[in-house]
Scaffold this active site. Structure first.
Site, short mmCIF file in Angstrom:
data_model
loop_
_atom_site.label_atom_id
_atom_site.label_comp_id
_atom_site.label_asym_id
_atom_site.label_seq_id
_atom_site.Cartn_x
_atom_site.Cartn_y
_atom_site.Cartn_z
N GLY A 1 -7.31 33.60 -5.82
CA GLY A 1 -7.65 32.02 -5.49
C GLY A 1 -7.58 31.12 -6.64
O GLY A 1 -7.02 30.19 -6.54
N CYS A 2 -8.24 31.55 -7.80
CA CYS A 2 -7.94 30.90 -8.93
C CYS A 2 -6.78 30.55 -9.37
O CYS A 2 -6.46 29.34 -10.01
CB CYS A 2 -9.00 31.49 -9.93
SG CYS A 2 -10.66 31.62 -9.29
N THR A 3 -5.75 31.53 -9.36
CA THR A 3 -4.39 31.38 -9.76
C THR A 3 -3.74 30.36 -8.94
O THR A 3 -3.09 29.62 -9.50
CB THR A 3 -3.61 32.68 -9.93
OG1 THR A 3 -4.38 33.53 -10.70
CG2 THR A 3 -2.26 32.74 -10.14
#
Length: 155
Positions: A44-46
């Site tokens: 998700g952060c990527t």
């Protein structure tokens, strides 16, 4: 004390991947999108960093800056940026002052177990440094575009 709508950027400092420091008040003079994310190099952060990066030229065309913040170290940020050729700047909250100031260090649940982590959230400040909009518990797909639309509406 939590930051509320209309409050100005707090006097807190972040560490950039090259080890230098940047105070949030240094960004006064242009709109700022400050997004908090849990951890470098996770799915998700990527995706969130890539989405903001894809729209980064449009934010810049509006005179705005975008800054992603997590508690990861500057060296982890540097590796993350390099691995995915990220375009949006990232900063580390090494002393936890920023995540505390924004009240984004919260208790979370995973598989019935409680733990502390960052609430994925985005904060939009106008050029004067005043808070204009907040998104909490962000769902990544389409979020960066939604923030860009809100930035356009500030103009």
């Amino acid at each position: 004390m939590a930051i509320e709508m209309g409050d100005t950027l707090p006097d807190v400092t972040l560490t950039l991947p090259d080890g230098t420091s940047a105070g949030l008040r240094d960004y006064v003079g242009k709109p700022l999108v400050l997004y908090f994310y849990p951890k470098d190099d996770t799915t998700g952060c990527t995706r969130e960093a890539q989405d903001f990066g894809a729209l980064y030229p449009e934010f810049q065309a509006l005179g705005a800056e975008v800054l992603g913040v997590s508690r990861d170290t500057p060296s982890k940020h540097a590796k993350f940026i390099s691995k995915y050729d990220l375009k949006v700047p990232l900063a580390s909250d090494t002393d936890h002052s920023v995540t505390e100031a924004f009240s984004v260090w919260i208790e979370k649940q995973l598989y019935g177990k409680a733990y502390m982590g960052i609430d994925r959230s985005t904060w939009l400040f106008d050029a004067g440094g005043a808070l204009r909009q907040v998104w909490r518990k962000v769902k990544v797909p389409g979020h960066a575009a939604m923030v860009l639309d809100a930035m356009k509406a500030l103009r």
